[in-house]
Design a protein around this motif. Structure first.
Motif, PDB file in Angstrom:
ATOM      1  N   ALA A   1       0.820  -1.223   0.000  1.00  0.00           N
ATOM      2  CA  ALA A   1       0.000   0.000   0.000  1.00  0.00           C
ATOM      3  C   ALA A   1       0.846   1.261   0.000  1.00  0.00           C
ATOM      4  CB  ALA A   1      -0.935  -0.010   1.205  1.00  0.00           C
ATOM      5  N   GLY A   2       1.974   1.196  -0.708  1.00  0.00           N
ATOM      6  CA  GLY A   2       2.822   2.375  -0.849  1.00  0.00           C
ATOM      7  C   GLY A   2       3.939   2.467   0.149  1.00  0.00           C
ATOM      8  N   SER A   3       3.906   1.647   1.217  1.00  0.00           N
ATOM      9  CA  SER A   3       4.929   1.786   2.250  1.00  0.00           C
ATOM     10  C   SER A   3       6.219   1.081   1.900  1.00  0.00           C
ATOM     11  CB  SER A   3       4.396   1.226   3.580  1.00  0.00           C
ATOM     12  OG  SER A   3       4.125  -0.159   3.471  1.00  0.00           O
ATOM     13  N   GLY A   4       6.206   0.190   0.898  1.00  0.00           N
ATOM     14  CA  GLY A   4       7.412  -0.563   0.582  1.00  0.00           C
ATOM     15  C   GLY A   4       8.049  -0.180  -0.728  1.00  0.00           C
TER      16      GLY A   4
ATOM     17  N   LEU B   1       1.419  -1.069   9.860  1.00  0.00           N
ATOM     18  CA  LEU B   1       2.422  -2.008  10.380  1.00  0.00           C
ATOM     19  C   LEU B   1       3.816  -1.592   9.941  1.00  0.00           C
ATOM     20  CD1 LEU B   1       3.070  -4.734  11.776  1.00  0.00           C
ATOM     21  CD2 LEU B   1       2.598  -5.848   9.587  1.00  0.00           C
ATOM     22  N   ALA B   2       3.975  -1.283   8.655  1.00  0.00           N
ATOM     23  CA  ALA B   2       5.281  -0.859   8.141  1.00  0.00           C
ATOM     24  C   ALA B   2       5.751   0.425   8.821  1.00  0.00           C
ATOM     25  CB  ALA B   2       5.201  -0.658   6.628  1.00  0.00           C
TER      26      ALA B   2
ATOM     27  N   VAL C   1       6.906  -0.403  12.478  1.00  0.00           N
ATOM     28  CA  VAL C   1       8.198  -1.072  12.493  1.00  0.00           C
ATOM     29  C   VAL C   1       9.309  -0.114  12.108  1.00  0.00           C
ATOM     30  CG1 VAL C   1       9.584  -2.889  11.415  1.00  0.00           C
ATOM     31  CG2 VAL C   1       7.211  -3.351  12.064  1.00  0.00           C
ATOM     32  N   GLY C   2       9.040   0.725  11.096  1.00  0.00           N
ATOM     33  CA  GLY C   2      10.052   1.675  10.627  1.00  0.00           C
ATOM     34  C   GLY C   2      10.398   2.731  11.644  1.00  0.00           C
ATOM     35  N   SER C   3       9.437   3.081  12.507  1.00  0.00           N
ATOM     36  CA  SER C   3       9.683   4.120  13.519  1.00  0.00           C
ATOM     37  C   SER C   3      10.148   3.545  14.838  1.00  0.00           C
ATOM     38  CB  SER C   3       8.396   4.923  13.739  1.00  0.00           C
ATOM     39  OG  SER C   3       7.384   4.112  14.325  1.00  0.00           O
TER      40      SER C   3
END
Length: 280
Positions: free
Chosen positions: A184-187, A271-272, A275-277
């Motif tokens: 959804a754009g996060s990866g 979720l992404a 995890v990224g933060s």
């Protein structure tokens, strides 16, 4: 190079394992047949590594990723998978145990989110683009010295060359589209170059055609993919990048464990971001 971008490139390399139905000839047809046969297995376990080895005084900047995992597609309505990855000493585990959710565990905690079913069609279409681009980017198949797995299995090995122009001009843009649809754009890889296109960034890094090796067992299954490339990284100079992906088990029972006390989020994008933060 940020660990997130290295992980994305690692996934691009692993996606070679899923390539089937291509039109390679000669020794390439042996690889294509093995890829197709292996793509039909229902359960598998795998392991591998990815490393960047800097030369000279930049050796302290070396990077290594070690991973292992499993997949079970015996129930298409509820596929299951897991991956345990250690990046520069930092461990991250991902599991989809078949309950409709995916869970990620890092040092910051455990988080979960539902699959985004609306992305399925976009993922499939984008992945088809990755597969088509990979087919045209690999050639010059030839017999190589036999290789051996950590389990002692001797493999017929075929070497091939990747084409820098096609990898940079077709494969990475196609993989970026797939990555974007899948998360959804996060990866997406779009933001990795800080204003530089993916193609230009790739050409700046990849100076020589990479070499690939495909290992095939006596039953015709693809059991190993390896790759070596020379990169030019501004702060480090010339570095060697190596990757190896081994299929360690085929059509054997695998188990998946749902983590306890996961903090559930509303989407894979959330979720992404969590995890990224670092979970903040």
């Amino acid at each position: 190079m940020a660990a997130s971008s290295v992980a994305a490139l690692l996934l691009a390399a692993i996606s070679l394992f899923l390539l089937s139905g291509c039109t390679w000839t000669g020794k390439g047809k042996d690889v294509a047949d093995a890829l197709q046969k292996t793509g039909e297995v229902k359960t598998a376990m795998y392991a591998g590594s990815f490393s960047i080895q800097a030369k000279g005084n930049a050796g302290s900047e070396n990077m290594e990723i070690i991973f292992n995992g499993a997949a079970d597609d015996s129930n298409p309505a509820a596929p299951r998978m897991s991956m345990d990855m250690t990046i520069m000493g930092q461990r991250m585990s991902t599991v989809a145990p078949g309950d409709g959710n995916i869970y990620i565990t890092t040092s910051a905690g455990t988080y979960g989110a539902p699959y985004n079913a609306t992305q399925t069609g976009a993922q499939q279409n984008s992945f088809a683009g990755v597969m088509g681009s990979l087919e045209s980017a690999i050639g010059n198949f030839r017999e190589a010295a036999a290789s051996t797995t950590d389990q002692g299995l001797t493999l017929k090995t075929i070497a091939a060359d990747g084409n820098v122009g096609r990898i940079c001009g077709k494969v990475l843009p196609a993989f970026s589209a797939y990555s974007n649809a899948s998360s959804a754009g996060s990866g997406s890889l779009k933001g990795l170059g800080k204003g530089t296109s993916i193609e230009d960034m790739c050409r700046q890094l990849l100076k020589k055609d990479p070499t690939l090796w495909f290992g095939i067992d006596a039953d015709g299954y693809l059991r190993m993919i390896a790759m070596k490339a020379t990169l030019s990284v501004m702060a480090l100079g010339s570095v060697d990048m190596t990757m190896r992906f081994d299929v360690t088990s085929i059509n054997q029972p695998v188990t998946f464990h749902k983590p306890s006390n996961a903090k559930m989020l509303g989407s894979q994008a959330d979720l992404a971001a969590a995890v990224g933060s670092g979970g903040s």
